[in-house]
Design a protein around this motif. Structure first.
Motif, short mmCIF file in Angstrom:
data_model
loop_
_atom_site.label_atom_id
_atom_site.label_comp_id
_atom_site.label_asym_id
_atom_site.label_seq_id
_atom_site.Cartn_x
_atom_site.Cartn_y
_atom_site.Cartn_z
N ASN A 227 4.82 -6.70 88.16
CA ASN A 227 5.13 -8.01 88.72
C ASN A 227 6.58 -8.43 88.48
OD1 ASN A 227 2.35 -8.79 89.64
ND2 ASN A 227 1.94 -8.49 87.46
N TYR A 232 11.84 -5.11 92.73
CA TYR A 232 11.54 -4.96 94.15
C TYR A 232 12.72 -5.41 95.01
CZ TYR A 232 6.70 -4.29 92.67
OH TYR A 232 5.55 -3.81 92.07
N GLU A 250 9.75 -3.52 103.32
CA GLU A 250 8.50 -3.48 102.53
C GLU A 250 8.73 -4.00 101.11
OE1 GLU A 250 5.51 -0.09 100.63
OE2 GLU A 250 6.87 0.44 102.27
N ASN A 251 9.79 -3.51 100.46
CA ASN A 251 10.06 -3.93 99.08
C ASN A 251 10.52 -5.38 99.02
OD1 ASN A 251 9.64 -1.69 97.09
ND2 ASN A 251 10.91 -0.60 98.57
N LYS A 254 7.58 -7.62 99.16
CA LYS A 254 6.92 -7.69 97.84
C LYS A 254 7.66 -8.66 96.94
CE LYS A 254 4.91 -3.03 97.85
NZ LYS A 254 4.94 -1.69 97.22
N TYR A 255 8.98 -8.56 96.97
CA TYR A 255 9.79 -9.50 96.19
C TYR A 255 9.48 -10.94 96.60
CZ TYR A 255 13.73 -12.63 95.65
OH TYR A 255 14.50 -13.74 95.41
N SER A 257 6.84 -12.17 97.92
CA SER A 257 5.49 -12.61 97.54
C SER A 257 5.39 -12.92 96.05
CB SER A 257 4.47 -11.54 97.92
OG SER A 257 4.63 -10.38 97.12
#
Length: 540
Positions: A227, A232, A250-251, A254-255, A257
């Motif tokens: 986390n 990310y 994509e990364n 994630k960051y 989110s």
């Protein structure tokens, strides 16, 4: 706004711990490490009320500094020192404020007072001073190294945090990458699970373009803490730099989110979307933030840029002008690309004088920007400021010779009707690239322009152009207009010479290249009429 930006892309991060569970300064420091500033500040403000002490005050003031709120930090440190005039941390805080303001003498006075207060035996004070230098704009690292070395001496060289700070200090030296990496490696040797040290290594590998090692370092951070949002973010940026755009997006998602739900995070995400050319996504993020914070400078900038990129030029121009109004509150926030985009918008709406003025401002801030140089030169030509365009290309060519720039320079000379100079440049290009048909076409056009009496002086040049242009069938489409011009000219010269058969051949070729051209239709009709007329011998 949090400091330390990359281009227009800001840097942020996240941490899963909720503010409700952050009860100590140590919890706050973990939040700050991953740049989860809102939660950290909420906790510090609560602690400053329920359990005020110099450590809480220092961390709160330092957080204000990270946000760029120097005056607020100064108030916190001053109040803390007023409550406890022996507070070494408050002295360090005031010293850091002085560094941020460029007052190194006052900073040194405060730092030495803090060291004296702790009798030079508190490693944490030396670490805070070292970090103060690492966070500042002071380029000379001599003093900083002295302080952090004292910290390592006091900890017997066995403090991971001290070595991370040492690495950050070395990075202030343009050639300090090797020493920085050694320091980060030592931090990991001391604490193999130190995610921050691995993140620093990854960032340094990106800086040195060692992308495989960078990826391994970032993935190690994620393995230690899935986390850890900054990993990310940095992995996404690295993927962008190497052209892996799908993985970059994509990364970065994630960051997004995991990162702190704040305007600052939205700014960073919108900036990344802009860099990956997702202009619709950028607009959506910008408009959402501007509903809550209409004067947000970065989002107003991104709004204008993205509108321009989506060909909404009038709306972009209006948004850009609104951006500049807001930026007047702090003109130091205006960057070179602001003037460049404004110049492009003005040029596209026919305001050439204003366009060149803004492109010149962009170049004054970023003189090596090749795109802006080309745009400025093009704007000069539109405004018929040929001397400025010529000077621009000459400067570029002197710095880095280029046939492309030589061609552009020749075009400007031709536009300025300095035909001999233009012709000489085109001849040089042909010598370097004999297959480049367009240079032959330009020489023919110059010969025609110089032939005021239309004596056919350009005939040989146009014939040479047709010969070269027809040698490469793959260039047929790009040469189509030039071949039309050449065939029409040669047909006209043959017609003038009463060589109707040759004229018909050239004009028929011209018609095949541009079937709807009315001038060619008229010319062919004239030939047909002339061929029907009886000759002088028949009339007798």
């Amino acid at each position: 706004m949090i400091k330390n930006w990359k281009y227009i892309l800001a840097i942020s991060a996240s941490f899963i711990t909720s503010a409700a569970f952050a009860q100590s300064v140590q919890d706050v420091q973990r939040l700050v490490e991953v740049e989860r500033y809102k939660e950290a500040k909420a906790t510090l403000l609560r602690l400053n009320t329920s359990n005020p002490n110099e450590e809480v005050s220092y961390n709160l003031g330092d957080l204000y500094l990270k946000e760029g709120k120097i005056d607020s930090a100064n108030v916190i440190f001053t109040q803390a020192l007023a409550k406890d005039d022996k507070s070494a941390r408050s002295m360090v805080g005031l010293g850091k404020v002085a560094l941020m303001k460029g007052n190194t003498a006052e900073a040194e006075r405060q730092f030495e007072a803090a060291i004296k207060r702790t009798k030079g035996k508190d490693a944490s004070i030396f670490k805070l001073i070292g970090q103060a230098y690492a966070d500042s704009d002071v380029k000379d690292i001599t003093k900083a190294l002295g302080y952090i070395n004292e910290a390592n001496k006091n900890t017997k060289n066995n403090d991971a945090e001290a070595h991370i700070i040492l690495g950050d200090i070395h990075l202030k030296n343009p050639n300090g990458g090797g020493e920085a990496m050694t320091a980060y490696d030592r931090a990991i040797q001391i604490d193999p699970n130190n995610a921050k040290a691995y993140l620093k290594k990854g960032q340094l590998y990106v800086r040195s373009k060692n992308y495989n090692e960078a990826q391994a370092a970032f993935e190690k951070v994620i393995a230690l803490n899935p986390n850890y949002a900054p990993a990310y973010r940095d992995l996404g940026e690295m993927n962008y730099f190497v052209g892996k755009y799908d993985r970059a997006v994509e990364n970065f998602k994630k960051y997004r989110s995991m990162a702190e739900n704040s305007v600052d995070t939205q700014i960073k995400y919108a900036s990344f979307l802009f860099l990956t050319e997702d202009y619709a996504g950028t607009l959506a993020e910008a408009q959402q933030v501007l509903q809550q914070d209409p004067n947000n400078l970065v989002m107003n900038r991104l709004l204008a840029y993205s509108l321009y990129k989506t060909n909404k030029v009038p709306e972009a121009l209006q948004a850009m002008e609104n951006y500049f109004k807001i930026a007047q509150a702090d003109p130091t926030k205006i960057i070179a690309s602001d003037y460049a985009y404004y110049g492009r918008m003005l040029a596209d709406t026919g305001k050439t004088t204003e366009a060149t003025a803004n492109l010149e401002k962009a170049l004054a801030m970023d003189p090596e920007n090749l795109d802006v140089q080309n745009e400025a030169a093009a704007a000069y030509v539109k405004a018929k400021q040929y001397d400025k365009a010529i000077a621009m290309y000459k400067t570029k060519i002197a710095a880095k010779p280029s046939l492309v720039d030589n061609f552009k320079l020749a075009e400007v000379y031709a536009a300025a009707e300095k035909f001999d100079t233009a012709d000489s440049l085109y001849a040089g290009i042909i010598q370097a690239r004999p297959e480049y048909a367009t240079a032959y076409l330009r020489r023919a056009q110059i010969a025609e322009a110089k032939d005021k009496g239309q004596t056919g002086a350009a005939k040989t040049a146009y014939e040479e152009y047709i010969k070269v242009a027809n040698q490469d069938p793959t260039k047929a489409a790009s040469n189509k207009q030039g071949l039309f011009i050449a065939n029409y000219y040669l047909g006209f010269q043959a017609y003038k010479a009463k060589d109707l058969a040759t004229a018909k051949t050239y004009w028929t070729a011209a018609k095949s290249l541009d079937p709807t051209n009315k001038d060619v239709d008229v010319a062919l009709k004239n030939i047909a009429a002339a061929q029907k007329r009886p000759t002088a011998s028949k009339r007798k």
